[in-house]
Write an enzyme that holds these catalytic residues in place. Structure first.
Site, PDB file in Angstrom:
ATOM      1  N   CYS A  82      16.128 -23.273  60.620  1.00 36.05           N
ATOM      2  CA  CYS A  82      15.840 -24.720  60.319  1.00 36.05           C
ATOM      3  C   CYS A  82      14.263 -24.664  59.726  1.00 36.05           C
ATOM      4  O   CYS A  82      14.040 -23.815  59.067  1.00 36.05           O
ATOM      5  CB  CYS A  82      14.875 -25.568  61.487  1.00 36.05           C
ATOM      6  SG  CYS A  82      14.832 -27.221  60.682  1.00 36.05           S
ATOM      7  N   HIS A 181      19.355 -25.928  65.465  1.00 36.78           N
ATOM      8  CA  HIS A 181      18.161 -25.253  65.987  1.00 36.78           C
ATOM      9  C   HIS A 181      19.212 -24.749  68.143  1.00 36.78           C
ATOM     10  O   HIS A 181      18.865 -25.336  68.551  1.00 36.78           O
ATOM     11  CB  HIS A 181      17.075 -26.400  66.802  1.00 36.78           C
ATOM     12  CG  HIS A 181      16.615 -26.619  65.965  1.00 36.78           C
ATOM     13  ND1 HIS A 181      15.047 -26.178  65.618  1.00 36.78           N
ATOM     14  CD2 HIS A 181      16.267 -27.927  65.294  1.00 36.78           C
ATOM     15  CE1 HIS A 181      14.179 -26.642  64.578  1.00 36.78           C
ATOM     16  NE2 HIS A 181      15.353 -27.465  64.288  1.00 36.78           N
ATOM     17  N   GLU A 183      18.833 -22.911  69.868  1.00 42.99           N
ATOM     18  CA  GLU A 183      17.629 -22.568  70.820  1.00 42.99           C
ATOM     19  C   GLU A 183      17.224 -23.762  71.708  1.00 42.99           C
ATOM     20  O   GLU A 183      17.134 -23.427  72.404  1.00 42.99           O
ATOM     21  CB  GLU A 183      16.392 -22.178  70.394  1.00 42.99           C
ATOM     22  CG  GLU A 183      14.863 -22.501  69.766  1.00 42.99           C
ATOM     23  CD  GLU A 183      15.849 -23.175  68.170  1.00 42.99           C
ATOM     24  OE1 GLU A 183      16.691 -22.857  67.671  1.00 42.99           O
ATOM     25  OE2 GLU A 183      14.994 -23.421  67.325  1.00 42.99           O
TER      26      GLU A 183
HETATM   27  N1  GLN Z   1      11.402 -30.428  58.383  1.00 41.34           N
HETATM   28  C1  GLN Z   1      10.500 -28.996  58.666  1.00 41.34           C
HETATM   29  C2  GLN Z   1       9.743 -28.252  57.075  1.00 41.34           C
HETATM   30  O1  GLN Z   1       9.716 -28.431  55.908  1.00 41.34           O
HETATM   31  C3  GLN Z   1      12.086 -28.298  59.542  1.00 41.34           C
HETATM   32  C4  GLN Z   1      12.185 -29.577  60.478  1.00 41.34           C
HETATM   33  C5  GLN Z   1      12.615 -27.912  61.573  1.00 41.34           C
HETATM   34  O2  GLN Z   1      11.883 -26.707  62.101  1.00 41.34           O
HETATM   35  N2  GLN Z   1      12.801 -29.259  63.067  1.00 41.34           N
HETATM   36  O3  GLN Z   1       9.856 -27.113  58.073  1.00 41.34           O
END
Ligand code: GLN
Length: 206
Positions: A82, A181, A183
């Site tokens: 992410c 994610h 994790e």
């Molecule tokens: N929207 C977040 C960002 O720009 C990422 C979101 C996340 O890691 N759950 O970093």
């Protein structure tokens, strides 16, 4: 026999503990990485989910951006989930002004791409080479991969809804990234896959 490789978790912000737990469940040794000296000691690195703008600012404040770029250029395996996927992208869209990434993967990632419609959702994703059974993926204000260069292997795509077909998992050599994610779900097949990749990479270098 050499000791099991040590995988660092970039511990500036985000779900650091969850990644460390998942990596340990996959048989890896882990270490938190906040300083350049700590980065030098690890064999590989996980860049966690969280908020890429904050992670970027902290990485800059802690003088980690260049050391991170150098280690990645030198072939250190890395995995980003992410926000970590955003950090590993060579190009980003919808970043905040001046937002930089570490880079390494020849891809363009759009921040908060799914989030314009929904903040978070769950979906099964088939991950080529990682999971025979579909992977139950959790997306939270997730990016997607808008385009990839020729050297990037697409491992998975969103499968449901209006965003079906969007790329959500990639690998380029020793670098990999997921928009979701792994994790957070207790299913550590992605971490196993990365830990195996790290083991093979360190064996090659011994
Ligand atoms: N929207 C977040 C960002 O720009 C990422 C979101 C996340 O890691 N759950 O970093």
């Amino acid at each position: 026999m050499t000791a099991a490789p040590e995988i660092g978790v970039l511990a500036l912000q985000g779900d650091v503990r969850e990644h460390a737990r998942a990596l340990e469940a996959a048989g890896a040794r882990t270490r938190s990485v906040r300083r350049p000296e700590e980065l030098e000691r690890v064999d590989a690195l996980v860049l966690p989910g969280g908020e890429s703008t904050t992670m970027w600012k902290l990485a800059r404040a802690f003088d980690l951006l260049d050391p991170l770029r150098k280690r990645i250029e030198a072939g250190m395996p890395a995995y980003g989930s992410c926000a970590g996927m955003i950090m590993l992208a060579d190009r980003i869209r919808d970043g905040i002004e001046g937002q930089e990434t570490v880079g390494g993967i020849d891809m363009t990632v759009r921040r908060n791409a799914f989030g314009r419609q929904v903040d978070s959702f769950e979906s099964d994703v088939r991950l080529s080479g990682i999971a025979d059974e579909p992977y139950h993926a959790v997306f939270i204000r997730a990016p997607w991969v808008e385009s990839v260069g020729a050297g990037v292997e697409v491992l998975g795509r969103a499968e449901t809804g209006s965003n079906a077909g969007r790329i959500v998992a990639v690998r380029q050599g020793r670098l990999m990234a997921t928009a979701f994610h792994p994790e957070l779900t207790g299913d550590f097949r992605v971490h196993h896959y990365f830990a195996d990749m790290v083991r093979r990479a360190t064996e090659q270098e011994d």
